[in-house]
Design a protein around this motif. Structure first.
Motif, PDB file in Angstrom:
ATOM      1  N   VAL A 149       3.063   0.191   9.889  1.00  0.00           N
ATOM      2  CA  VAL A 149       2.741   1.284   8.975  1.00  0.00           C
ATOM      3  C   VAL A 149       3.477   2.541   9.433  1.00  0.00           C
ATOM      4  O   VAL A 149       3.276   3.008  10.561  1.00  0.00           O
ATOM      5  CB  VAL A 149       1.227   1.555   8.920  1.00  0.00           C
ATOM      6  CG1 VAL A 149       0.929   2.666   7.913  1.00  0.00           C
ATOM      7  CG2 VAL A 149       0.484   0.282   8.570  1.00  0.00           C
ATOM      8  N   THR A 181       5.010   8.724   5.865  1.00  0.00           N
ATOM      9  CA  THR A 181       5.840   9.042   4.703  1.00  0.00           C
ATOM     10  C   THR A 181       6.765  10.211   5.011  1.00  0.00           C
ATOM     11  O   THR A 181       6.432  11.105   5.802  1.00  0.00           O
ATOM     12  CB  THR A 181       4.971   9.384   3.485  1.00  0.00           C
ATOM     13  OG1 THR A 181       4.118  10.475   3.817  1.00  0.00           O
ATOM     14  CG2 THR A 181       4.126   8.185   3.087  1.00  0.00           C
ATOM     15  N   SER A 230       3.268  13.298   5.839  1.00  0.00           N
ATOM     16  CA  SER A 230       1.915  12.787   6.024  1.00  0.00           C
ATOM     17  C   SER A 230       0.914  13.938   5.977  1.00  0.00           C
ATOM     18  O   SER A 230       1.228  15.081   6.344  1.00  0.00           O
ATOM     19  CB  SER A 230       1.803  12.068   7.363  1.00  0.00           C
ATOM     20  OG  SER A 230       2.691  10.975   7.419  1.00  0.00           O
ATOM     21  N   SER A 259      -0.617   5.454  10.565  1.00  0.00           N
ATOM     22  CA  SER A 259       0.599   4.767  10.982  1.00  0.00           C
ATOM     23  C   SER A 259       0.331   3.891  12.189  1.00  0.00           C
ATOM     24  O   SER A 259      -0.674   4.034  12.879  1.00  0.00           O
ATOM     25  CB  SER A 259       1.689   5.794  11.309  1.00  0.00           C
ATOM     26  OG  SER A 259       1.280   6.613  12.389  1.00  0.00           O
ATOM     27  N   SER A 297      -3.039  -5.696  -2.906  1.00  0.00           N
ATOM     28  CA  SER A 297      -2.392  -4.466  -2.448  1.00  0.00           C
ATOM     29  C   SER A 297      -3.259  -3.808  -1.387  1.00  0.00           C
ATOM     30  O   SER A 297      -4.461  -3.591  -1.600  1.00  0.00           O
ATOM     31  CB  SER A 297      -2.170  -3.512  -3.621  1.00  0.00           C
ATOM     32  OG  SER A 297      -1.601  -2.305  -3.176  1.00  0.00           O
ATOM     33  N   ILE A 298      -2.641  -3.499  -0.239  1.00  0.00           N
ATOM     34  CA  ILE A 298      -3.361  -2.871   0.880  1.00  0.00           C
ATOM     35  C   ILE A 298      -2.674  -1.555   1.194  1.00  0.00           C
ATOM     36  O   ILE A 298      -1.451  -1.503   1.336  1.00  0.00           O
ATOM     37  CB  ILE A 298      -3.372  -3.795   2.110  1.00  0.00           C
ATOM     38  CG1 ILE A 298      -4.113  -5.097   1.779  1.00  0.00           C
ATOM     39  CG2 ILE A 298      -4.002  -3.098   3.313  1.00  0.00           C
ATOM     40  CD1 ILE A 298      -4.035  -6.140   2.856  1.00  0.00           C
ATOM     41  N   THR A 299      -3.439  -0.495   1.291  1.00  0.00           N
ATOM     42  CA  THR A 299      -2.894   0.833   1.583  1.00  0.00           C
ATOM     43  C   THR A 299      -3.441   1.316   2.923  1.00  0.00           C
ATOM     44  O   THR A 299      -4.574   1.808   3.006  1.00  0.00           O
ATOM     45  CB  THR A 299      -3.261   1.836   0.478  1.00  0.00           C
ATOM     46  OG1 THR A 299      -2.824   1.329  -0.788  1.00  0.00           O
ATOM     47  CG2 THR A 299      -2.626   3.186   0.733  1.00  0.00           C
ATOM     48  N   PRO A 300      -2.655   1.200   4.014  1.00  0.00           N
ATOM     49  CA  PRO A 300      -3.130   1.665   5.332  1.00  0.00           C
ATOM     50  C   PRO A 300      -3.299   3.178   5.331  1.00  0.00           C
ATOM     51  O   PRO A 300      -2.557   3.912   4.671  1.00  0.00           O
ATOM     52  CB  PRO A 300      -2.014   1.230   6.287  1.00  0.00           C
ATOM     53  CG  PRO A 300      -1.251   0.176   5.544  1.00  0.00           C
ATOM     54  CD  PRO A 300      -1.349   0.546   4.108  1.00  0.00           C
ATOM     55  N   ALA A 301      -4.279   3.657   6.095  1.00  0.00           N
ATOM     56  CA  ALA A 301      -4.564   5.088   6.159  1.00  0.00           C
ATOM     57  C   ALA A 301      -3.872   5.774   7.321  1.00  0.00           C
ATOM     58  O   ALA A 301      -3.754   6.998   7.339  1.00  0.00           O
ATOM     59  CB  ALA A 301      -6.073   5.310   6.258  1.00  0.00           C
TER      60      ALA A 301
END
Length: 541
Positions: free
Chosen positions: A226, A229, A257, A200, A194-198
């Motif tokens: 990316v 939100t 965001s 966009s 699982s990768i969560t970009p910081a």
């Protein structure tokens, strides 16, 4: 002369003794230097008031962005959280922790309770940790099993680190972060992280396989878009409508965001309701659709934001309460004034009165009195009728109750009908119609129901003037009764008959004329004697 350093591993008072037989000189590699001889035995008494801290750590092979060598198995994380101080002393990160990774590099600047080290090559390394508490006391040396390490620098603990990749193709390292363990059969194996970009934008994700004894290393990459939100909220006005009444539903899409919010663009799809295009400034944009519910109940309206190049999708919902359409029921009766037993036709008109597009009411209407009829009509109204025949006089209230249908609510209405007693006529006939004084004549009154509708036989009494009272009898629409009248004076005698009515019939009167003559007379003369002489008297009667 030489100096000897001792580590006291607990508080208390004790004697330190060194005898020639117990003492050796060693080099930095713990090799005995045989050419030097230790002198005489010496002893000293030492009191320790603060027990030294205890160093302990774990080592875990990891994948971390700070490990840049790319050598499989060379990146390790060291965690000294298990180290402890005694008494009131404390250990403070990073200043209480000093690491030596055993690979010949200068490690004096590497401090902290958790550190990551890239050995850069594959091999076996003796890693040690020294801890110093807030009183300046130095921790004891320990090996992996917790035993005191002999002939090593005091205040250290160490682990042997084997900086090699796994023997089997089990680990893949992802950049920017994450690792996973391969599993599979045949020629391929897979794993996921699982990768969560910081931020966009476009992120390149690289997966590096370090190889094993039979497989070469390899890597691959892909690009992930990316997006920022968002949240979508829905509000419908009015929130309570009738079937076929439109409500306006607005979707508000907000960039949620944490930093650098921008205005969402694109479209929102309502279910039900269709699609609209966002417009707005700042962090939010809105658009609306008109929704016309077709069934009563609780209508859930969802709005799905279809995203744009920088904003992610989101969905919101709202609930609209949909009621059946309201109605009114009116009643009209024709004729509005009738006699007992006379029918009147009463019509109920049911009308859709709600806002929005009208729907023709269907179903039935129940009249009281009168029964049930089925509605028919077009547009906003429908009608049906029943025939009502009142049985008593007075004011008759006729109510109509509409039972509703799938789209319409119930309603009631009423009308008043004036109900009169049935009209009558009274006729008189006397026989004989000419009499002499003191001669009786028989006078008969005939009372007849003359009203519209179903006739009924009049009942009750008739009062003759002169003559007295008699009681009616008969069938059908008429009834009769008679009295005997004996005139006492000559002339024209008017004989009237007054019908007093009954529960269903109104009063009426009638009359007849009887001619009354004087009584006839005869005159006869008899003289006695019937023969007399002149001058002779006779008595004549």
């Amino acid at each position: 002369m030489g100096n000897v350093a001792f580590e006291l591993i607990k508080a208390g008072t004790g004697t330190i003794s060194i005898s020639p037989g117990d003492t050796k000189f060693v080099d930095i590699n713990a090799n005995v230097i045989t050419q030097y001889v230790v002198g005489v035995q010496s002893s000293v008494s030492v009191t320790v008031s603060n027990a030294p801290p205890v160093a302990a750590f774990t080592a875990t092979q990891v994948s971390d962005p700070s490990c840049v060598s790319g050598v499989a198995g060379a990146c390790w994380s060291f965690d000294a959280s298990a180290s402890t101080a005694s008494g009131a002393a404390i250990l403070t990160s990073p200043t209480s922790y000093f690491w030596d990774f055993g690979d010949g590099l200068q490690d004096l600047a590497t401090t902290g309770v958790i550190v990551v080290h890239d050995f850069g090559i594959q091999g076996t390394f003796d890693v040690s940790l020294r801890v110093v508490d807030s009183n300046g006391a130095t921790g004891s040396a320990r090996d992996n099993n917790g035993a005191v390490i002999v002939n090593t620098q005091p205040s250290h603990t160490d682990h042997v680190v084997n900086a090699f990749p796994p023997a089997n193709p089990t680990t893949v390292t992802f950049t920017p972060s994450g690792t996973c363990t391969l599993a599979g059969t045949g020629a391929s194996a897979t794993c996921s992280a699982s990768i969560t970009p910081a931020t966009s934008g476009s992120v390149t994700v690289t997966a590096s396989y370090g190889g094993d004894t039979t497989h070469a290393s390899s890597s691959g990459s892909t690009t992930v878009t990316v997006q920022r939100t968002t949240s979508t909220t829905v509000a419908c006005t009015p929130s309570t409508v009738a079937i076929n009444q439109a409500t306006s539903c607005t979707a508000t899409v907000t960039d949620t965001s944490t930093t650098g919010a921008t205005t969402p663009t694109g479209t929102v799809t309502f279910t039900p309701g269709g699609t609209c295009t966002l417009a707005g400034t700042g962090a939010s944009a809105t658009c609306s659709v008109s929704i016309t519910p077709t069934a009563a109940g609780s209508l859930s309206i969802s709005a799905h934001y279809n995203n744009d190049s920088t904003h992610a999708t989101s969905t919101g919902t709202a609930t609209v309460t949909v009621t059946v359409r309201t109605t009114t029921t009116t009643v009209a009766c024709t004729p509005s004034t009738v006699f007992i037993g006379q029918a009147t036709s009463c019509t109920a008109t049911v009308t859709d009165t709600s806002t929005g597009t009208a729907i023709t009411p269907t179903g039935t209407v129940t009249f009281t009195p009168g029964g049930t009829c089925t509605l028919a009509g077009t547009g906003a109204s429908a009608t049906c009728s029943v025939s009502i025949t009142p049985t008593v006089s007075g004011t008759l209230s006729v109510s109509a109750s509409y039972g509703g249908d799938t789209n319409h609510g119930t309603s009631t209405g009423s009308a008043s009908v004036t109900v009169n007693k049935r009209t009558t006529t009274t006729t008189v006939a006397c026989t004989p119609s000419t009499v002499v004084i003191n001669q009786a004549t028989s006078c008969t009154a005939t009372v007849t129901d003359t009203a519209t509708g179903t006739t009924s036989t009049p009942t009750g009494t008739v009062t003759f003037t002169p003559g007295g009272t008699c009681t009616l009898a008969g069938t059908g629409a008429s009834a009769t009764c008679s009295v005997s009248v004996t005139p006492t004076a000559a002339g024209s005698l008017s004989v009237s008959a007054s019908y007093g009515g009954d529960a269903n019939h109104a009063t009426s009167t009638g009359s007849a004329t009887v001619t009354v003559t004087v009584r006839a007379t005869t005159t006869s003369v008899a003289c006695t004697p019937s023969t007399v002489m002149v001058g002779q008297a006779t008595s004549c009667t």
